[in-house]
Every structure is written in structure tokens, then in C-alpha cells.
Design a protein around this motif. Sequence first.
Motif, short mmCIF file in Angstrom:
data_model
loop_
_atom_site.label_atom_id
_atom_site.label_comp_id
_atom_site.label_asym_id
_atom_site.label_seq_id
_atom_site.Cartn_x
_atom_site.Cartn_y
_atom_site.Cartn_z
N ALA A 10 37.55 42.64 50.39
CA ALA A 10 37.90 41.66 51.42
C ALA A 10 36.64 41.05 52.04
CB ALA A 10 38.74 42.33 52.50
N GLU A 11 35.65 41.87 52.25
CA GLU A 11 34.38 41.35 52.80
C GLU A 11 33.71 40.42 51.81
OE1 GLU A 11 30.13 43.17 54.17
OE2 GLU A 11 31.91 44.27 54.78
N ALA A 12 33.77 40.76 50.52
CA ALA A 12 33.11 39.94 49.51
C ALA A 12 33.73 38.55 49.41
CB ALA A 12 33.18 40.65 48.16
N ILE A 13 35.04 38.45 49.65
CA ILE A 13 35.67 37.13 49.56
C ILE A 13 35.82 36.48 50.94
CG2 ILE A 13 36.83 37.59 47.39
CD1 ILE A 13 39.41 37.97 48.95
N GLY A 14 35.27 37.14 51.95
CA GLY A 14 35.21 36.53 53.28
C GLY A 14 36.46 36.64 54.11
N THR A 15 37.28 37.67 53.87
CA THR A 15 38.50 37.81 54.66
C THR A 15 38.42 38.98 55.63
OG1 THR A 15 39.61 39.25 53.06
CG2 THR A 15 39.87 36.85 52.79
N ALA A 16 37.33 39.71 55.64
CA ALA A 16 37.22 40.87 56.53
C ALA A 16 36.56 40.47 57.82
CB ALA A 16 36.43 41.98 55.87
#
Length: 83
Positions: A77-83
Amino acid sequence: MQLEWVEVTNIAYIDEDKIFVGEIDVTWTDQTLPGTVGVAGYSVRVKTQVFGDTTLPFEEVEKKLKEAAIDLLPIAAEAIGTA
């Protein structure tokens, strides 16, 4: 983050390392940005591995791979910017 779907798509066994390697498709939903309406959906394919041997039942291998993939979701999630 609301987990919607977890499916093991590929499993391989590496005998010399005594590990199962799997690809797991994971889909989750999340509330959209504050002030907006709706739910955003995300899907990733997670590649992970777990220790084991060929005496484990297939269902147990699947379960372990799914649990390992779910543990990696915050990173995805962090890698795709949703975290």
C-alpha cells in the motif's frame, strides 16, 4: 484498508532451500480522500515465500502463503501511495 480478495495464483517448491514460493493476488478497498465520496479499490500481486516441505498439505501451504502476503500489504500500500 478492507481486505476483499486473496488468491494464490502460483506455487513452486524449492527443495534445496525447503521453501514454497508463491504469487498471491490481493484486492482491498479503502475510503477515498477526505471530503470525497466513494471507495477506492486496489489490487496487487505479492510474491512471497514460506518455509516448509512436501509433507505439508496443499491447503496448509496456501494458508501460510496467504498469511505472508497479508503481512506484506502495508508495504504494498505504501509503495503504490495508498498508505
